[in-house]
Scaffold this motif. Structure first.
Motif, PDB file in Angstrom:
ATOM      1  N   ILE A 119       0.837  -1.209   0.000  1.00  0.00           N
ATOM      2  CA  ILE A 119       0.000   0.000   0.000  1.00  0.00           C
ATOM      3  C   ILE A 119       0.868   1.254   0.000  1.00  0.00           C
ATOM      4  N   GLU A 120       1.902   1.244   0.835  1.00  0.00           N
ATOM      5  CA  GLU A 120       2.712   2.447   1.036  1.00  0.00           C
ATOM      6  C   GLU A 120       3.497   2.831  -0.222  1.00  0.00           C
ATOM      7  N   VAL A 121       4.147   1.855  -0.833  1.00  0.00           N
ATOM      8  CA  VAL A 121       4.942   2.158  -2.029  1.00  0.00           C
ATOM      9  C   VAL A 121       4.050   2.678  -3.155  1.00  0.00           C
ATOM     10  N   LYS A 122       2.916   2.040  -3.361  1.00  0.00           N
ATOM     11  CA  LYS A 122       1.994   2.479  -4.416  1.00  0.00           C
ATOM     12  C   LYS A 122       1.486   3.898  -4.141  1.00  0.00           C
ATOM     13  N   ALA A 123       1.100   4.171  -2.905  1.00  0.00           N
ATOM     14  CA  ALA A 123       0.581   5.500  -2.567  1.00  0.00           C
ATOM     15  C   ALA A 123       1.637   6.577  -2.782  1.00  0.00           C
ATOM     16  N   TYR A 129       6.333  10.670  -5.397  1.00  0.00           N
ATOM     17  CA  TYR A 129       7.583  10.407  -4.675  1.00  0.00           C
ATOM     18  C   TYR A 129       8.458   9.462  -5.497  1.00  0.00           C
ATOM     19  N   ASN A 130       9.768   9.682  -5.430  1.00  0.00           N
ATOM     20  CA  ASN A 130      10.663   8.783  -6.153  1.00  0.00           C
ATOM     21  C   ASN A 130      10.862   7.484  -5.367  1.00  0.00           C
ATOM     22  N   ASP A 131      11.325   6.469  -6.065  1.00  0.00           N
ATOM     23  CA  ASP A 131      11.501   5.164  -5.432  1.00  0.00           C
ATOM     24  C   ASP A 131      12.553   5.204  -4.331  1.00  0.00           C
ATOM     25  N   HIS A 132      13.487   6.136  -4.441  1.00  0.00           N
ATOM     26  CA  HIS A 132      14.543   6.236  -3.431  1.00  0.00           C
ATOM     27  C   HIS A 132      13.933   6.445  -2.051  1.00  0.00           C
ATOM     28  N   LEU A 133      12.983   7.354  -1.942  1.00  0.00           N
ATOM     29  CA  LEU A 133      12.346   7.620  -0.650  1.00  0.00           C
ATOM     30  C   LEU A 133      11.275   6.586  -0.347  1.00  0.00           C
ATOM     31  N   ALA A 134      10.455   6.248  -1.339  1.00  0.00           N
ATOM     32  CA  ALA A 134       9.327   5.340  -1.103  1.00  0.00           C
ATOM     33  C   ALA A 134       9.804   3.978  -0.617  1.00  0.00           C
ATOM     34  N   VAL A 135      10.778   3.410  -1.306  1.00  0.00           N
ATOM     35  CA  VAL A 135      11.266   2.085  -0.938  1.00  0.00           C
ATOM     36  C   VAL A 135      12.130   2.149   0.319  1.00  0.00           C
ATOM     37  N   GLY A 136      12.962   3.182   0.421  1.00  0.00           N
ATOM     38  CA  GLY A 136      13.859   3.303   1.572  1.00  0.00           C
ATOM     39  C   GLY A 136      13.118   3.431   2.883  1.00  0.00           C
ATOM     40  N   TYR A 190      14.971  15.394   4.621  1.00  0.00           N
ATOM     41  CA  TYR A 190      14.917  15.073   3.194  1.00  0.00           C
ATOM     42  C   TYR A 190      13.886  15.963   2.495  1.00  0.00           C
ATOM     43  N   ALA A 191      12.734  16.168   3.118  1.00  0.00           N
ATOM     44  CA  ALA A 191      11.688  17.019   2.541  1.00  0.00           C
ATOM     45  C   ALA A 191      12.161  18.458   2.433  1.00  0.00           C
TER      46      ALA A 191
END
Length: 424
Positions: A119-123, A129-136, A190-191
């Motif tokens: 859910i979190e990565v998709k949202a 958001y880039n994958d760097h932040l989403a996945v990390g 980061y933000a």
């Protein structure tokens, strides 16, 4: 001793299951060197799992599986979004907050990564958001699960080290919150650094509505943690209560579970439980052989020749566990390392409850470090990106987690305050 370790590491290099390597090495020693009857092996293995606290293992696994399948994760995520989505880097904070709530239900990092992670990565991707932040952040926040009670690794540690599981659960609460705050601090930086704004305004009505929808799910950690803290039931009984509540939510409240789905969940739980208990049984035998061969005594003496200062010794042990955690699954690592390290820990007066939290946090960091980190592989599949990109995305989040590990190593009261308040 040479035969024992040679067979053990040789079998590991052949990629056989860990419990086979542990049991095979122990059997080779008892049969060829120890000259003991084979029934001693069976007796020691059976004795290793003949423990009342271990009854909690299948029930906590079942509870986590039920939570993931009963539609609870969506409601938790919606509530977390309404609560902290207005902060800069909003969904990053939501990610951490949702993991903290889910931690009070499942007690397993892989369950968090596989359930909430989807859910979190998709949202986060949908919001740009880039994958760097989403996945990390998804990988790092999943490690909170086994620190905040309940915790499956702490149950295993408590059994192997003969330490109160209730005290271990209490000891994990403050470090778990520290992990969450440190990750949210990194997300805020980061933000600010990359000028990421909020995802939605704070609306009290939305917060209230999502809170009401999530109340049944939010009651789960209250039932588990509150019941243990007040003495209403033991950690084992808490696991059973969590399963009963999850079944009630899935079949009656949300009506998202079916008999067929429950059967599949039960089969998965049985398979996972069997693998965990086989490791514990084989590790109990292996630990006994290590004691008989004086390996633990020799290793303790070696560590004490380096230093007898508790903090310095714990820092050295941290390095050892971090290295082991990079190459070995959590339950196996706990089962092998506890018999080896506990004598040295006891010799310098380190509280075993503090050591338990330090060990589990070390091994949670191992879940997001190559080459064996299970969370990395789960999120690589969830996010549909290469394992190399997953590792690169997760690496910066090791800094706040290692910072928390250092703090709880140097300041024992961060882990011991609540156990002393509630149990001592």
């Amino acid at each position: 001793m040479g035969l024992l370790l040679s067979v053990f590491f040789g079998l590991l290099l052949l990629s056989v299951p860990v419990f086979v390597a542990l049991g095979g090495a122990s059997l080779a020693y008892t049969h060829f060197i120890g000259n003991l009857p084979d029934f001693v092996v069976l007796h020691r293995m059976a004795g290793g799992v003949d423990s009342f606290p271990l009854i909690a293992v299948p029930f906590f696994i079942l509870a986590g599986n039920l939570m993931n399948s009963a539609g609870i994760t969506n409601r938790i995520f919606d509530f977390a979004t309404a609560a902290v989505g207005w902060l800069k880097g909003g969904l990053g904070h939501v990610n951490v907050t949702a993991s903290v709530i889910f931690a009070g239900m499942s007690g397993a990092a892989v369950a968090d990564a596989g359930g909430l992670g989807t859910i979190e990565v998709k949202a986060m991707r949908d919001r740009g958001y880039n994958d760097h932040l989403a996945v990390g952040v998804t990988a790092a926040s999943s490690t909170i699960g086994p620190i905040i009670p309940p915790s499956l690794p702490m149950v295993i540690f408590g059994v192997m080290a003969n330490v109160s599981i209730g005290q271990l659960f209490a000891a994990g609460f403050i470090p778990g919150m520290m992990m969450a705050l440190s990750l949210m601090g990194y997300i805020s930086w980061y933000a600010w650094r990359y000028k990421i704004g909020a995802d939605q305004p704070f609306i009290l009505g939305v917060l209230g509505r999502t809170f009401i929808q999530a109340i049944p799910a939010l009651l789960t950690p209250i039932i588990i943690i509150g019941g243990i803290a007040t003495g209403a039931f033991t950690p084992t009984e808490a696991a059973i209560a969590a399963c009963a509540w999850a079944l009630f939510l899935g079949f009656v409240v949300y009506r998202t579970l079916s008999i067929k789905r429950f059967y599949q969940i039960s089969i998965n739980t049985i398979e996972t439980t069997a693998s965990v208990l086989m490791i514990v049984a084989a590790a109990s035998l292996f630990g006994w052989v290590l004691t008989v061969t004086q390996v633990t005594a020799q290793f303790t003496a070696l560590l004490l020749t380096i230093t007898d200062d508790p903090i310095m010794l714990l820092l050295i042990i941290n390095v050892i566990i971090l290295i082991v955690g990079c190459f070995m699954e959590t339950i196996a690592a706990i089962s092998i390392l506890v018999p080896i390290l506990m004598p040295a820990v006891a010799a310098v007066g380190i509280d075993p409850v503090q050591f338990g939290v330090v060990m589990v946090l070390n091994l949670m960091i191992g879940l997001i470090t190559p080459p064996i980190g299970m969370v990395l592989f789960v999120l690589s599949r969830v996010a549909n990106i290469s394992i190399e990109k997953t590792i690169k995305a997760t690496a910066p989040f090791l800094i706040p987690l290692l910072g928390v590990l250092l703090l709880i190593t140097i300041f024992p009261q961060l882990t011991l305050y609540l156990p002393e308040l509630w149990y001592r």
